[in-house]
Structures are given as structure tokens and as C-alpha cells.
Design a protein around this motif. Structure first.
Motif, mmCIF file in Angstrom:
data_model
loop_
_atom_site.group_PDB
_atom_site.id
_atom_site.type_symbol
_atom_site.label_atom_id
_atom_site.label_comp_id
_atom_site.label_asym_id
_atom_site.label_seq_id
_atom_site.Cartn_x
_atom_site.Cartn_y
_atom_site.Cartn_z
ATOM 1 N N ALA A 90 -13.657 57.579 1.253
ATOM 2 C CA ALA A 90 -13.279 57.303 -0.143
ATOM 3 C C ALA A 90 -12.158 58.230 -0.615
ATOM 4 O O ALA A 90 -11.370 57.853 -1.486
ATOM 5 C CB ALA A 90 -14.495 57.436 -1.056
ATOM 6 N N ASP A 91 -12.064 59.418 -0.039
ATOM 7 C CA ASP A 91 -10.995 60.354 -0.399
ATOM 8 C C ASP A 91 -9.674 60.043 0.306
ATOM 9 O O ASP A 91 -8.672 60.714 0.077
ATOM 10 C CB ASP A 91 -11.416 61.797 -0.077
ATOM 11 C CG ASP A 91 -12.571 62.261 -0.942
ATOM 12 O OD1 ASP A 91 -12.633 61.851 -2.127
ATOM 13 O OD2 ASP A 91 -13.418 63.019 -0.434
ATOM 14 N N LYS A 92 -9.705 59.067 1.211
ATOM 15 C CA LYS A 92 -8.514 58.600 1.934
ATOM 16 C C LYS A 92 -7.860 59.674 2.802
ATOM 17 O O LYS A 92 -6.647 59.702 2.961
ATOM 18 C CB LYS A 92 -7.484 58.000 0.969
ATOM 19 C CG LYS A 92 -7.965 56.743 0.287
ATOM 20 C CD LYS A 92 -6.843 56.089 -0.468
ATOM 21 C CE LYS A 92 -7.286 54.716 -0.919
ATOM 22 N NZ LYS A 92 -6.175 53.893 -1.335
ATOM 23 N N LYS A 93 -8.668 60.533 3.397
ATOM 24 C CA LYS A 93 -8.117 61.580 4.256
ATOM 25 C C LYS A 93 -8.549 61.425 5.719
ATOM 26 O O LYS A 93 -8.006 62.088 6.594
ATOM 27 C CB LYS A 93 -8.518 62.973 3.746
ATOM 28 C CG LYS A 93 -7.962 63.303 2.352
ATOM 29 C CD LYS A 93 -6.480 63.072 2.217
ATOM 30 C CE LYS A 93 -5.642 64.211 2.710
ATOM 31 N NZ LYS A 93 -4.200 63.982 2.600
ATOM 32 N N GLN A 94 -9.543 60.569 5.985
ATOM 33 C CA GLN A 94 -10.035 60.382 7.348
ATOM 34 C C GLN A 94 -10.044 58.896 7.690
ATOM 35 O O GLN A 94 -10.321 58.060 6.830
ATOM 36 C CB GLN A 94 -11.458 60.922 7.489
ATOM 37 C CG GLN A 94 -11.592 62.396 7.205
ATOM 38 C CD GLN A 94 -12.996 62.864 7.465
ATOM 39 O OE1 GLN A 94 -13.374 63.045 8.622
ATOM 40 N NE2 GLN A 94 -13.768 63.050 6.416
ATOM 41 N N VAL A 95 -9.753 58.588 8.955
ATOM 42 C CA VAL A 95 -9.800 57.207 9.450
ATOM 43 C C VAL A 95 -10.379 57.198 10.855
ATOM 44 O O VAL A 95 -10.362 58.203 11.560
ATOM 45 C CB VAL A 95 -8.391 56.545 9.474
ATOM 46 C CG1 VAL A 95 -7.815 56.418 8.079
ATOM 47 C CG2 VAL A 95 -7.449 57.269 10.392
ATOM 48 N N GLY A 96 -10.855 56.045 11.258
ATOM 49 C CA GLY A 96 -11.268 55.819 12.636
ATOM 50 C C GLY A 96 -10.308 54.832 13.268
ATOM 51 O O GLY A 96 -9.680 54.027 12.572
ATOM 52 N N ILE A 97 -10.187 54.906 14.589
ATOM 53 C CA ILE A 97 -9.336 53.948 15.297
ATOM 54 C C ILE A 97 -10.113 53.302 16.436
ATOM 55 O O ILE A 97 -11.036 53.888 16.998
ATOM 56 C CB ILE A 97 -8.037 54.592 15.851
ATOM 57 C CG1 ILE A 97 -8.355 55.772 16.777
ATOM 58 C CG2 ILE A 97 -7.108 54.988 14.726
ATOM 59 C CD1 ILE A 97 -7.156 56.302 17.539
ATOM 60 N N GLY A 98 -9.722 52.093 16.748
ATOM 61 C CA GLY A 98 -10.244 51.365 17.893
ATOM 62 C C GLY A 98 -9.096 50.562 18.482
ATOM 63 O O GLY A 98 -8.113 50.280 17.788
ATOM 64 N N TYR A 99 -9.192 50.198 19.741
ATOM 65 C CA TYR A 99 -8.061 49.541 20.381
ATOM 66 C C TYR A 99 -8.521 48.632 21.507
ATOM 67 O O TYR A 99 -9.553 48.855 22.136
ATOM 68 C CB TYR A 99 -7.059 50.575 20.916
ATOM 69 C CG TYR A 99 -7.723 51.786 21.547
ATOM 70 C CD1 TYR A 99 -8.071 51.809 22.894
ATOM 71 C CD2 TYR A 99 -8.019 52.905 20.777
ATOM 72 C CE1 TYR A 99 -8.692 52.909 23.456
ATOM 73 C CE2 TYR A 99 -8.639 54.013 21.332
ATOM 74 C CZ TYR A 99 -8.972 54.012 22.673
ATOM 75 O OH TYR A 99 -9.604 55.100 23.228
ATOM 76 N N THR A 100 -7.729 47.586 21.731
ATOM 77 C CA THR A 100 -7.991 46.610 22.790
ATOM 78 C C THR A 100 -6.651 46.232 23.403
ATOM 79 O O THR A 100 -5.678 46.012 22.688
ATOM 80 C CB THR A 100 -8.656 45.346 22.207
ATOM 81 O OG1 THR A 100 -9.813 45.716 21.474
ATOM 82 C CG2 THR A 100 -9.055 44.380 23.317
#
Length: 187
Positions: A90-100
Motif C-alpha cells: 500500500a505504501d508503493k515501495k515494494q513489489v514482487g516479480i514473476g516471469y515466464t
């Protein structure tokens, strides 16, 4: 309307996925063997269309959404994979990534090239603080890739992820912005 983001690398153009991509996404994501570590494997072209139109955010950086980038090989103009960005903070400072990545393009450095550009975009352009990746412990190629990009393992969670009706372990890797900036100096 999708964000106008476009990221270019030497061999790739990354842009938001669109409905016209559904057939290509279905072709490489429906392979049960290649994608055995994925949380989503489409069984029909309609599932791929639903993914593009209903499960992917139309804008970048919206809390509690996934935004999906298509990887287009410049020479052939072919969609060869995708990278998902999970905006969970919610603070817009962390993200997750995934890839194919399409099995025909694996082992050629395409995903390293694409992820390097996306990680740089997330840290520099979007000013993120931390990026995480959740990986099945049996997915050795993905673990090697993410470690090659400077991520460190932060946790191993036993039977914490329900995929295809089975509880599986989950490895969580992460990198901080300052770690990325240091890591890039040695590249």
C-alpha cells in the motif's frame, strides 16, 4: 487503457500485454512440462484471453494488482515471454516479480536481459525500495537466474503455497534498491 510503458533492451522490447497477445501467451504458457512451476497454466485460449482482460491491471503501480509486460524479440517481432509485477504494498515501495519464457528461447540470456531492464525500471523510474521473487525450490534454473541478478534468499516456507491442488514449499528471494545499485557497478 494500459500504461504506455515501453522498455527496450538490445534484443527485446517490453510493453504491456494486450488481448492480441492471448494466442501467443497460451502457446508458451500451456506447456505443462515447461511451466510445471507456474501458479497459472491456461487450459484453453479463452483462459488466456480472460487472463489478459480480467486478471491483469490496466495501469502500472496500482495497489494489490499484477501488471504484465510482454517480451517481444526485436528481430522476429515475436512474443516470447512475460514478466509480471505484483504491486502488493500500500505504501508503493515494494513489489514482487514473476516471469515466464517460451521454452524455445530459454538458456539464451533473454530473461536475464529482460529482468535486468525491469528491475532497473522499478528501482530507478518507480523508486521502489525492495523487489521480491517467490520460487518453487525445485525450479533450479529460476533460482540460479535470480541469484545471478543479485537477489538473496530470505526464506524457505514449508508447504505454504497451494498450486494445482497441492501444498508446495516456497522460496522467497529479495533485493533492495541500494543492493541493486551496488550490484550493477560490478556488472
Amino acid at each position: 487503457m494500459k500504461d504506455n510503458i515501453e522498455i527496450n533492451t538490445k534484443r527485446l522490447r517490453l510493453r504491456p500485454i494486450k488481448l492480441d497477445d492471448a494466442k501467443a501467451i497460451f502457446e508458451y504458457r500451456s506447456d505443462l512440462i515447461t511451466n510445471r512451476y507456474q501458479g497459472w497454466i491456461p487450459k484453453t485460449i479463452d483462459e488466456a484471453k480472460d487472463f489478459v482482460t480480467n486478471r491483469v491491471a490496466s495501469e502500472m503501480d496500482l495497489f494489490n494488482t499484477w501488471f504484465q509486460l510482454a517480451l517481444i524479440e526485436k528481430d522476429s517481432n515475436k512474443l516470447i515471454g512475460d514478466i509480471g509485477i505484483h504491486f502488493f504494498d500500500a505504501d508503493k515501495k515494494q513489489v514482487g516479480i514473476g516471469y515466464t519464457l517460451d521454452k524455445n528461447y530459454q538458456g539464451k540470456g533473454y530473461m536475464t536481459e529482460a529482468l535486468t531492464a525491469v528491475i532497473n525500471y522499478l528501482f530507478i523510474d518507480l523508486d521502489k525500495h525492495r523487489i521480491t521473487a517467490s520460487i518453487d525450490p525445485d525450479n533450479i534454473k529460476s533460482i540460479k537466474l535470480i541469484e545471478k541478478l543479485g537477489f538473496r534468499k530470505e526464506g524457505h516456507f514449508k508447504k505454504s503455497f497451494l498450486a494445482n491442488g497441492q501444498w508446495i514449499d516456497d522460496l522467497v528471494f529479495a533485493i533492495l534498491k541500494e543492493e541493486w545499485l551496488e550490484f550493477k557497478k560490478i556488472l
